[in-house]
Design a protein around this motif. Structure first.
Motif, PDB file in Angstrom:
ATOM      1  N   THR A 157      21.278   8.134   3.484  1.00 39.26           N
ATOM      2  CA  THR A 157      22.096   8.461   4.646  1.00 39.26           C
ATOM      3  C   THR A 157      23.547   8.124   4.344  1.00 39.26           C
ATOM      4  O   THR A 157      23.876   6.961   4.088  1.00 39.26           O
ATOM      5  CB  THR A 157      21.623   7.676   5.885  1.00 39.26           C
ATOM      6  N   ASP A 158      24.388   9.134   4.360  1.00 40.28           N
ATOM      7  CA  ASP A 158      25.806   8.948   4.077  1.00 40.28           C
ATOM      8  C   ASP A 158      26.537   8.738   5.406  1.00 40.28           C
ATOM      9  O   ASP A 158      26.760   9.687   6.173  1.00 40.28           O
ATOM     10  CB  ASP A 158      26.359  10.178   3.353  1.00 40.28           C
ATOM     11  N   LEU A 159      26.898   7.491   5.696  1.00 41.02           N
ATOM     12  CA  LEU A 159      27.537   7.185   6.976  1.00 41.02           C
ATOM     13  C   LEU A 159      28.891   7.863   7.116  1.00 41.02           C
ATOM     14  O   LEU A 159      29.387   8.051   8.234  1.00 41.02           O
ATOM     15  CB  LEU A 159      27.690   5.670   7.136  1.00 41.02           C
ATOM     16  N   ARG A 160      29.493   8.260   5.984  1.00 37.07           N
ATOM     17  CA  ARG A 160      30.788   8.936   6.064  1.00 37.07           C
ATOM     18  C   ARG A 160      30.677  10.271   6.795  1.00 37.07           C
ATOM     19  O   ARG A 160      31.661  10.743   7.388  1.00 37.07           O
ATOM     20  CB  ARG A 160      31.347   9.156   4.657  1.00 37.07           C
ATOM     21  N   GLU A 161      29.502  10.877   6.745  1.00 35.66           N
ATOM     22  CA  GLU A 161      29.324  12.179   7.390  1.00 35.66           C
ATOM     23  C   GLU A 161      29.385  12.080   8.915  1.00 35.66           C
ATOM     24  O   GLU A 161      29.613  13.083   9.589  1.00 35.66           O
ATOM     25  CB  GLU A 161      27.982  12.779   6.967  1.00 35.66           C
ATOM     26  N   TYR A 162      29.183  10.884   9.455  1.00 34.43           N
ATOM     27  CA  TYR A 162      29.199  10.716  10.912  1.00 34.43           C
ATOM     28  C   TYR A 162      30.616  10.635  11.466  1.00 34.43           C
ATOM     29  O   TYR A 162      30.833  10.804  12.668  1.00 34.43           O
ATOM     30  CB  TYR A 162      28.420   9.461  11.317  1.00 34.43           C
ATOM     31  N   GLY A 163      31.583  10.330  10.593  1.00 30.53           N
ATOM     32  CA  GLY A 163      32.984  10.365  10.975  1.00 30.53           C
ATOM     33  C   GLY A 163      33.384   9.355  12.030  1.00 30.53           C
ATOM     34  O   GLY A 163      32.765   8.295  12.191  1.00 30.53           O
ATOM     35  N   ALA A 164      34.426   9.718  12.782  1.00 27.27           N
ATOM     36  CA  ALA A 164      35.020   8.799  13.757  1.00 27.27           C
ATOM     37  C   ALA A 164      34.065   8.460  14.887  1.00 27.27           C
ATOM     38  O   ALA A 164      34.163   7.390  15.498  1.00 27.27           O
ATOM     39  CB  ALA A 164      36.306   9.421  14.322  1.00 27.27           C
ATOM     40  N   ASP A 165      33.120   9.356  15.176  1.00 29.88           N
ATOM     41  CA  ASP A 165      32.174   9.105  16.257  1.00 29.88           C
ATOM     42  C   ASP A 165      31.318   7.878  15.957  1.00 29.88           C
ATOM     43  O   ASP A 165      31.009   7.082  16.842  1.00 29.88           O
ATOM     44  CB  ASP A 165      31.283  10.333  16.465  1.00 29.88           C
ATOM     45  N   PHE A 166      30.953   7.720  14.687  1.00 27.47           N
ATOM     46  CA  PHE A 166      30.168   6.555  14.282  1.00 27.47           C
ATOM     47  C   PHE A 166      30.991   5.276  14.419  1.00 27.47           C
ATOM     48  O   PHE A 166      30.483   4.239  14.878  1.00 27.47           O
ATOM     49  CB  PHE A 166      29.688   6.712  12.836  1.00 27.47           C
ATOM     50  N   THR A 167      32.252   5.323  14.034  1.00 31.02           N
ATOM     51  CA  THR A 167      33.112   4.141  14.148  1.00 31.02           C
ATOM     52  C   THR A 167      33.254   3.717  15.600  1.00 31.02           C
ATOM     53  O   THR A 167      33.215   2.530  15.925  1.00 31.02           O
ATOM     54  CB  THR A 167      34.500   4.427  13.548  1.00 31.02           C
ATOM     55  N   ALA A 168      33.414   4.682  16.506  1.00 26.69           N
ATOM     56  CA  ALA A 168      33.602   4.378  17.919  1.00 26.69           C
ATOM     57  C   ALA A 168      32.312   3.894  18.578  1.00 26.69           C
ATOM     58  O   ALA A 168      32.331   2.986  19.412  1.00 26.69           O
ATOM     59  CB  ALA A 168      34.128   5.603  18.656  1.00 26.69           C
ATOM     60  N   ASN A 169      31.179   4.491  18.196  1.00 30.82           N
ATOM     61  CA  ASN A 169      29.906   4.139  18.840  1.00 30.82           C
ATOM     62  C   ASN A 169      28.757   4.338  17.859  1.00 30.82           C
ATOM     63  O   ASN A 169      28.113   5.395  17.841  1.00 30.82           O
ATOM     64  CB  ASN A 169      29.686   4.985  20.098  1.00 30.82           C
ATOM     65  N   PRO A 170      28.488   3.334  17.023  1.00 27.21           N
ATOM     66  CA  PRO A 170      27.452   3.499  15.999  1.00 27.21           C
ATOM     67  C   PRO A 170      26.035   3.380  16.530  1.00 27.21           C
ATOM     68  O   PRO A 170      25.077   3.705  15.823  1.00 27.21           O
ATOM     69  CB  PRO A 170      27.746   2.338  15.036  1.00 27.21           C
ATOM     70  N   TYR A 171      25.882   2.930  17.779  1.00 27.71           N
ATOM     71  CA  TYR A 171      24.552   2.549  18.260  1.00 27.71           C
ATOM     72  C   TYR A 171      23.551   3.698  18.334  1.00 27.71           C
ATOM     73  O   TYR A 171      22.377   3.517  17.963  1.00 27.71           O
ATOM     74  CB  TYR A 171      24.677   1.816  19.601  1.00 27.71           C
ATOM     75  N   PRO A 172      23.941   4.906  18.766  1.00 24.30           N
ATOM     76  CA  PRO A 172      22.967   6.005  18.737  1.00 24.30           C
ATOM     77  C   PRO A 172      22.503   6.345  17.323  1.00 24.30           C
ATOM     78  O   PRO A 172      21.340   6.726  17.117  1.00 24.30           O
ATOM     79  CB  PRO A 172      23.738   7.177  19.368  1.00 24.30           C
ATOM     80  N   TYR A 173      23.394   6.189  16.355  1.00 18.50           N
ATOM     81  CA  TYR A 173      23.027   6.456  14.964  1.00 18.50           C
ATOM     82  C   TYR A 173      22.056   5.398  14.451  1.00 18.50           C
ATOM     83  O   TYR A 173      21.093   5.711  13.747  1.00 18.50           O
ATOM     84  CB  TYR A 173      24.282   6.505  14.088  1.00 18.50           C
ATOM     85  N   TYR A 174      22.313   4.146  14.814  1.00 19.96           N
ATOM     86  CA  TYR A 174      21.389   3.086  14.422  1.00 19.96           C
ATOM     87  C   TYR A 174      20.019   3.305  15.061  1.00 19.96           C
ATOM     88  O   TYR A 174      18.982   3.073  14.430  1.00 19.96           O
ATOM     89  CB  TYR A 174      21.940   1.714  14.824  1.00 19.96           C
ATOM     90  N   ALA A 175      20.007   3.743  16.320  1.00 26.06           N
ATOM     91  CA  ALA A 175      18.737   3.984  17.007  1.00 26.06           C
ATOM     92  C   ALA A 175      17.954   5.094  16.320  1.00 26.06           C
ATOM     93  O   ALA A 175      16.723   5.004  16.162  1.00 26.06           O
ATOM     94  CB  ALA A 175      18.996   4.341  18.475  1.00 26.06           C
ATOM     95  N   LYS A 176      18.645   6.141  15.900  1.00 23.67           N
ATOM     96  CA  LYS A 176      17.974   7.245  15.207  1.00 23.67           C
ATOM     97  C   LYS A 176      17.395   6.767  13.883  1.00 23.67           C
ATOM     98  O   LYS A 176      16.258   7.113  13.519  1.00 23.67           O
ATOM     99  CB  LYS A 176      18.975   8.381  14.986  1.00 23.67           C
ATOM    100  N   LEU A 177      18.155   5.965  13.145  1.00 25.97           N
ATOM    101  CA  LEU A 177      17.647   5.410  11.890  1.00 25.97           C
ATOM    102  C   LEU A 177      16.438   4.511  12.151  1.00 25.97           C
ATOM    103  O   LEU A 177      15.408   4.606  11.467  1.00 25.97           O
ATOM    104  CB  LEU A 177      18.740   4.615  11.177  1.00 25.97           C
ATOM    105  N   ARG A 178      16.552   3.645  13.158  1.00 26.29           N
ATOM    106  CA  ARG A 178      15.485   2.685  13.444  1.00 26.29           C
ATOM    107  C   ARG A 178      14.195   3.386  13.847  1.00 26.29           C
ATOM    108  O   ARG A 178      13.089   2.900  13.580  1.00 26.29           O
ATOM    109  CB  ARG A 178      15.948   1.720  14.536  1.00 26.29           C
ATOM    110  N   ALA A 179      14.320   4.551  14.468  1.00 25.81           N
ATOM    111  CA  ALA A 179      13.137   5.295  14.892  1.00 25.81           C
ATOM    112  C   ALA A 179      12.267   5.713  13.714  1.00 25.81           C
ATOM    113  O   ALA A 179      11.061   5.940  13.864  1.00 25.81           O
ATOM    114  CB  ALA A 179      13.552   6.521  15.706  1.00 25.81           C
TER     115      ALA A 179
END
Length: 393
Positions: free
Chosen positions: A4-26
């Motif tokens: 998983t390349d976190l760079r692809e998530y861009g500024a949205d990940f920096t502002a609110n990473p929690y939905p991305y973490y939830a998707k990974l954790r699932a």
């Protein structure tokens, strides 16, 4: 397993990473990633797995044991407590902990309250401020500098160096920041040695000896002062600013706290859980193959323990995406766990409690500034927070 390349998530990940973490954790508690800086690593996103990893001695802190790599700050400043392992870590922590006591921290309460009141007095006439620049930054930097015995005139230099090291602005290179910091600390330590005993923590650390006569060397003192100055203010800045931001964006929770000021401790702990100042713990390195929940992290890998990710694991915290000052958030990992648990946690909690209670009492109509513009989030996976927090009252 795909990377998983976190760079692809861009500024949205920096502002609110929690939905991305939830998707990974699932899909599992451990994932192979590329960090926002493009570094290959393994990220742990489950609470139980994160807590276990923080105490797992197979994940070591000294990278030179498993790879041909010495971080710039270790090269210039020297390895600090966050970059060494037992028995060296055990020895240094014991020497330091004797000076970083609850009694010393509690003795700071009147001075922290005085500084808080002075900052609020200075803010009050304007009716608006950047809370980071006017309050959340100057309070902890003054406290840690006074505690260590750093002259007031030097604090702007610390802010510039520290900013470049934890959330770079590009104002100077990392090497310039590290070398500037290191050179200054050498001079400061030598000045204190020459001056003899004084009532500050750095002087006490210079003089301290264990029962067997052990004492800190110059490189150890330099590295320790470096760590305490950075960790001693950067995290607390964002503890204060983020908790205030959360309260102002959750008016029902702010109303509950105003109705019962005794909830301030709970509000701080919930802020630490919900959106704490450290997103992922500093790098660990696998000294051997380590299996977690069926996934093998190979020996010699960079390992990131997701403190923020684990804090939103519903298996540990029911309804984790709800900010609730009535919640019991005990067990959160905002200050880490195991032998590297934050030495300064009692001081950070005390500063946060005094700062937030006093701020809300002084400005009963405090709110986010509607003309303050968009928030700028700090980059990277270490410190979580915003560069500014415009407020009005």
């Amino acid at each position: 397993m795909s990377v998983t390349d976190l760079r692809e998530y861009g500024a949205d990940f920096t502002a609110n990473p929690y939905p991305y973490y939830a998707k990974l954790r699932a899909s599992g508690p451990v994932h192979e990633i590329l960090t926002p800086e493009g570094i290959p690593a393994w990220l742990i996103v489950g609470y139980d797995e994160a807590r276990a990893a923080l105490a797992d001695q197979r994940f070591i802190k000294d990278p030179s044991v498993v790879m041909d790599f010495v971080p710039l700050e270790f090269e210039v400043i020297g390895p600090n407590l966050l970059g060494i392992d037992p028995p060296d870590h055990t020895r240094l922590r014991k020497l330091v902990a004797g000076e970083f006591t609850g009694r010393r921290v509690e003795a700071l309460r009147p001075r922290i309250q005085q500084l808080t009141d002075e900052l609020l007095d200075a803010m009050a006439p304007a009716g608006r401020a950047d809370l980071v620049d006017s309050f959340a930054f100057p309070l902890p930097i003054t406290v840690i500098c006074e505690l260590l015995g750093v002259p007031a005139a030097d604090r702007d230099s610390f802010r510039a160096w520290s900013n470049e090291l934890v959330a770079p602005t590009g104002a100077m290179t990392e090497r310039e920041a590290v070398e500037g910091f290191g050179g200054y600390l050498d001079e400061l330590i030598e000045d204190k040695r020459a001056a003899g005993p004084q009532d500050d923590l750095l002087s006490a650390l210079i003089a301290t000896r264990a029962e067997d006569g052990d004492r800190l060397s110059l490189p150890e003192l330099r590295a320790l002062a470096y760590l305490l100055l950075i960790a001693g203010h950067e995290t607390t800045v964002n503890l204060i600013a983020s908790t205030v931001r959360l309260l102002l964006t959750h008016p029902d929770q702010l109303a509950a706290l105003r109705a019962d000021p005794g909830l301030v401790d709970a509000a701080i702990e919930e802020g630490l859980r919900f959106d704490g100042p450290v997103e992922a713990a500093t790098y660990r390195f696998s000294s051997e193959d380590v299996e977690i929940a069926g996934t093998v992290i190979p020996a010699g890998s960079v390992v990131l323990v997701g403190l923020a990710a684990g804090a939103r694991d519903a298996a540990r915290f029911p309804d984790p995406d709800r900010f609730d000052v009535h919640r019991d958030p005990r067990g959160h990992l905002a200050f880490g766990h195991g032998i590297h648990y934050c030495l300064g946690a009692p001081l950070a909690r005390l500063e946060g409690k005094i700062a937030i209670r006093s701020l809300l009492e002084r400005f009963p109509r405090l709110e986010l500034d509607p003309d303050g513009g968009p928030l700028e989030w700090l980059p990277g996976l270490l410190i979580r927070g915003t560069r500014r927090l415009p407020v009005i009252w």
